[in-house]
Design a protein around this motif. Sequence first.
Motif, mmCIF file in Angstrom:
data_model
loop_
_atom_site.group_PDB
_atom_site.id
_atom_site.type_symbol
_atom_site.label_atom_id
_atom_site.label_comp_id
_atom_site.label_asym_id
_atom_site.label_seq_id
_atom_site.Cartn_x
_atom_site.Cartn_y
_atom_site.Cartn_z
ATOM 1 N N LEU A 119 0.833 -1.213 0.000
ATOM 2 C CA LEU A 119 0.000 0.000 0.000
ATOM 3 C C LEU A 119 0.864 1.257 0.000
ATOM 4 C CD1 LEU A 119 -2.870 -0.909 2.480
ATOM 5 C CD2 LEU A 119 -3.042 -0.591 0.004
ATOM 6 N N LYS A 120 1.931 1.259 0.777
ATOM 7 C CA LYS A 120 2.824 2.418 0.833
ATOM 8 C C LYS A 120 3.477 2.657 -0.523
ATOM 9 C CE LYS A 120 7.109 4.132 2.772
ATOM 10 N NZ LYS A 120 7.934 4.107 1.567
ATOM 11 N N LEU A 121 3.949 1.585 -1.147
ATOM 12 C CA LEU A 121 4.566 1.739 -2.469
ATOM 13 C C LEU A 121 3.609 2.407 -3.446
ATOM 14 C CD1 LEU A 121 6.437 -1.675 -2.935
ATOM 15 C CD2 LEU A 121 7.451 0.564 -2.482
ATOM 16 N N LEU A 122 2.348 1.978 -3.416
ATOM 17 C CA LEU A 122 1.363 2.497 -4.368
ATOM 18 C C LEU A 122 0.867 3.891 -3.994
ATOM 19 C CD1 LEU A 122 -0.614 -0.818 -4.830
ATOM 20 C CD2 LEU A 122 0.794 0.309 -6.572
ATOM 21 N N ALA A 123 0.477 4.081 -2.741
ATOM 22 C CA ALA A 123 -0.180 5.334 -2.335
ATOM 23 C C ALA A 123 0.806 6.450 -2.008
ATOM 24 C CB ALA A 123 -1.080 5.071 -1.128
ATOM 25 N N VAL A 124 1.899 6.122 -1.369
ATOM 26 C CA VAL A 124 2.826 7.169 -0.921
ATOM 27 C C VAL A 124 3.962 7.370 -1.919
ATOM 28 C CG1 VAL A 124 4.401 7.873 0.926
ATOM 29 C CG2 VAL A 124 2.262 6.726 1.499
ATOM 30 N N ASP A 125 4.565 6.271 -2.341
ATOM 31 C CA ASP A 125 5.739 6.371 -3.212
ATOM 32 C C ASP A 125 5.385 6.544 -4.686
ATOM 33 O OD1 ASP A 125 7.254 6.097 -0.929
ATOM 34 O OD2 ASP A 125 7.570 3.933 -1.188
ATOM 35 N N GLY A 126 4.102 6.338 -5.043
ATOM 36 C CA GLY A 126 3.658 6.592 -6.403
ATOM 37 C C GLY A 126 3.994 5.501 -7.408
ATOM 38 N N TYR A 127 4.238 4.301 -6.936
ATOM 39 C CA TYR A 127 4.512 3.193 -7.856
ATOM 40 C C TYR A 127 3.242 2.827 -8.620
ATOM 41 C CZ TYR A 127 9.046 1.901 -5.724
ATOM 42 O OH TYR A 127 10.337 1.874 -5.288
ATOM 43 N N THR A 128 3.438 2.303 -9.800
ATOM 44 C CA THR A 128 2.319 1.706 -10.536
ATOM 45 C C THR A 128 2.233 0.248 -10.090
ATOM 46 O OG1 THR A 128 3.732 1.008 -12.361
ATOM 47 C CG2 THR A 128 2.730 3.219 -12.525
ATOM 48 N N TYR A 129 1.138 -0.441 -10.472
ATOM 49 C CA TYR A 129 1.009 -1.856 -10.095
ATOM 50 C C TYR A 129 2.155 -2.706 -10.655
ATOM 51 C CZ TYR A 129 -3.435 -1.481 -7.670
ATOM 52 O OH TYR A 129 -4.417 -1.177 -6.748
ATOM 53 N N PRO A 130 2.533 -2.535 -11.918
ATOM 54 C CA PRO A 130 3.664 -3.337 -12.425
ATOM 55 C C PRO A 130 4.977 -3.047 -11.671
ATOM 56 C CG PRO A 130 2.405 -2.461 -14.261
ATOM 57 C CD PRO A 130 1.865 -1.827 -13.022
ATOM 58 N N GLU A 131 5.230 -1.775 -11.341
ATOM 59 C CA GLU A 131 6.446 -1.431 -10.592
ATOM 60 C C GLU A 131 6.410 -2.036 -9.194
ATOM 61 O OE1 GLU A 131 7.481 2.958 -12.533
ATOM 62 O OE2 GLU A 131 6.088 2.825 -10.843
ATOM 63 N N ALA A 132 5.263 -1.932 -8.533
ATOM 64 C CA ALA A 132 5.122 -2.503 -7.196
ATOM 65 C C ALA A 132 5.276 -4.022 -7.250
ATOM 66 C CB ALA A 132 3.768 -2.129 -6.596
ATOM 67 N N ALA A 133 4.725 -4.635 -8.308
ATOM 68 C CA ALA A 133 4.839 -6.087 -8.455
ATOM 69 C C ALA A 133 6.302 -6.502 -8.578
ATOM 70 C CB ALA A 133 4.052 -6.555 -9.679
ATOM 71 N N ALA A 135 8.881 -4.824 -7.393
ATOM 72 C CA ALA A 135 9.512 -4.586 -6.088
ATOM 73 C C ALA A 135 9.137 -5.665 -5.073
ATOM 74 C CB ALA A 135 9.108 -3.212 -5.558
ATOM 75 N N MET A 136 7.935 -6.210 -5.201
ATOM 76 C CA MET A 136 7.450 -7.220 -4.250
ATOM 77 C C MET A 136 7.698 -8.649 -4.761
ATOM 78 S SD MET A 136 5.985 -5.443 -1.735
ATOM 79 C CE MET A 136 4.944 -6.617 -0.916
ATOM 80 N N ASP A 137 8.301 -8.761 -5.942
ATOM 81 C CA ASP A 137 8.555 -10.063 -6.573
ATOM 82 C C ASP A 137 7.249 -10.840 -6.713
ATOM 83 O OD1 ASP A 137 10.185 -11.934 -7.798
ATOM 84 O OD2 ASP A 137 10.569 -13.017 -5.930
ATOM 85 N N SER A 138 6.299 -10.173 -7.364
ATOM 86 C CA SER A 138 4.963 -10.750 -7.539
ATOM 87 C C SER A 138 4.443 -10.331 -8.898
ATOM 88 C CB SER A 138 4.055 -10.232 -6.416
ATOM 89 O OG SER A 138 2.768 -10.766 -6.505
ATOM 90 N N THR A 139 3.158 -10.602 -9.145
ATOM 91 C CA THR A 139 2.523 -10.159 -10.398
ATOM 92 C C THR A 139 1.632 -8.956 -10.101
ATOM 93 O OG1 THR A 139 0.567 -11.546 -10.143
ATOM 94 C CG2 THR A 139 2.489 -12.533 -11.260
ATOM 95 N N ALA A 140 1.341 -8.199 -11.144
ATOM 96 C CA ALA A 140 0.486 -7.022 -10.984
ATOM 97 C C ALA A 140 -0.905 -7.432 -10.508
ATOM 98 C CB ALA A 140 0.403 -6.235 -12.284
ATOM 99 N N GLU A 141 -1.436 -8.538 -11.051
ATOM 100 C CA GLU A 141 -2.771 -8.993 -10.648
ATOM 101 C C GLU A 141 -2.789 -9.426 -9.178
ATOM 102 O OE1 GLU A 141 -6.674 -9.412 -10.756
ATOM 103 O OE2 GLU A 141 -5.474 -8.537 -12.358
ATOM 104 N N ALA A 142 -1.764 -10.105 -8.737
ATOM 105 C CA ALA A 142 -1.683 -10.510 -7.324
ATOM 106 C C ALA A 142 -1.621 -9.272 -6.421
ATOM 107 C CB ALA A 142 -0.481 -11.418 -7.099
ATOM 108 N N CYS A 143 -0.889 -8.255 -6.872
ATOM 109 C CA CYS A 143 -0.803 -7.005 -6.098
ATOM 110 C C CYS A 143 -2.169 -6.336 -6.004
ATOM 111 C CB CYS A 143 0.215 -6.060 -6.738
ATOM 112 S SG CYS A 143 1.915 -6.559 -6.482
ATOM 113 N N ARG A 144 -2.937 -6.325 -7.100
ATOM 114 C CA ARG A 144 -4.272 -5.717 -7.072
ATOM 115 C C ARG A 144 -5.167 -6.425 -6.053
ATOM 116 N NH1 ARG A 144 -3.175 -5.271 -12.528
ATOM 117 N NH2 ARG A 144 -3.266 -3.164 -13.315
ATOM 118 N N LYS A 145 -5.120 -7.735 -6.046
ATOM 119 C CA LYS A 145 -5.946 -8.504 -5.105
ATOM 120 C C LYS A 145 -5.516 -8.242 -3.659
ATOM 121 C CE LYS A 145 -7.172 -12.185 -8.284
ATOM 122 N NZ LYS A 145 -7.082 -13.607 -8.609
ATOM 123 N N ARG A 146 -4.205 -8.217 -3.411
ATOM 124 C CA ARG A 146 -3.713 -7.958 -2.054
ATOM 125 C C ARG A 146 -4.125 -6.565 -1.592
ATOM 126 N NH1 ARG A 146 2.435 -9.890 -1.190
ATOM 127 N NH2 ARG A 146 1.842 -9.569 0.974
#
Length: 160
Positions: A119-133, A135-146
């Motif tokens: 949440l911090k990566l997306l809301a505060v740091d301004g990452y997009t879902y693919p960038e956050a994915a 950084a988290m070693d995950s997929t963009a879709e998994a990040c959306r669900k989380r």
Amino acid sequence: MSGQEKRLLIEEWYQEYARYLLLYAYQFVDYHSAEEVMQETFRVAWETVPEAGIEYPKAWLRKIAKNVIQNRVRQRDRWKDLLSNVDEVPEEALGKSEDPVNVELEYEGLIDRQDLHLLKLLAVDGYTYPEAARAMDSTAEACRKRVKRAERKLRSLLGK
């Protein structure tokens, strides 16, 4: 002049001229400031009285009081100028009034640490879902669900 002689001389002057200096200062500043001016006058007198003494102590003390008042007025004017021009001062020159909020520390324990970091990566740091994915070693879709699960949990905990 010994320390004891100096102390006795200043005490004598205090007894004789304190009220006069207080009333003199009160002509220019409020009563509490006048008391401070009088005290400061005797402090300066203690530090600067010459070995030979003073021929006209009342006039000498009044001159010190006048200088103390002028210094206070100059200092007050500097503060007024600073405060009235504060909008013109660059933000970096003023410094920060408080530390930046650490979102992860602030909400730690409410939800899973990994979800909070996401949440911090997306809301505060301004990452997009693919960038956050990435950084988290995950997929963009998994990040959306989380994120959706974490948002629901936070909203219920915070009553929103």
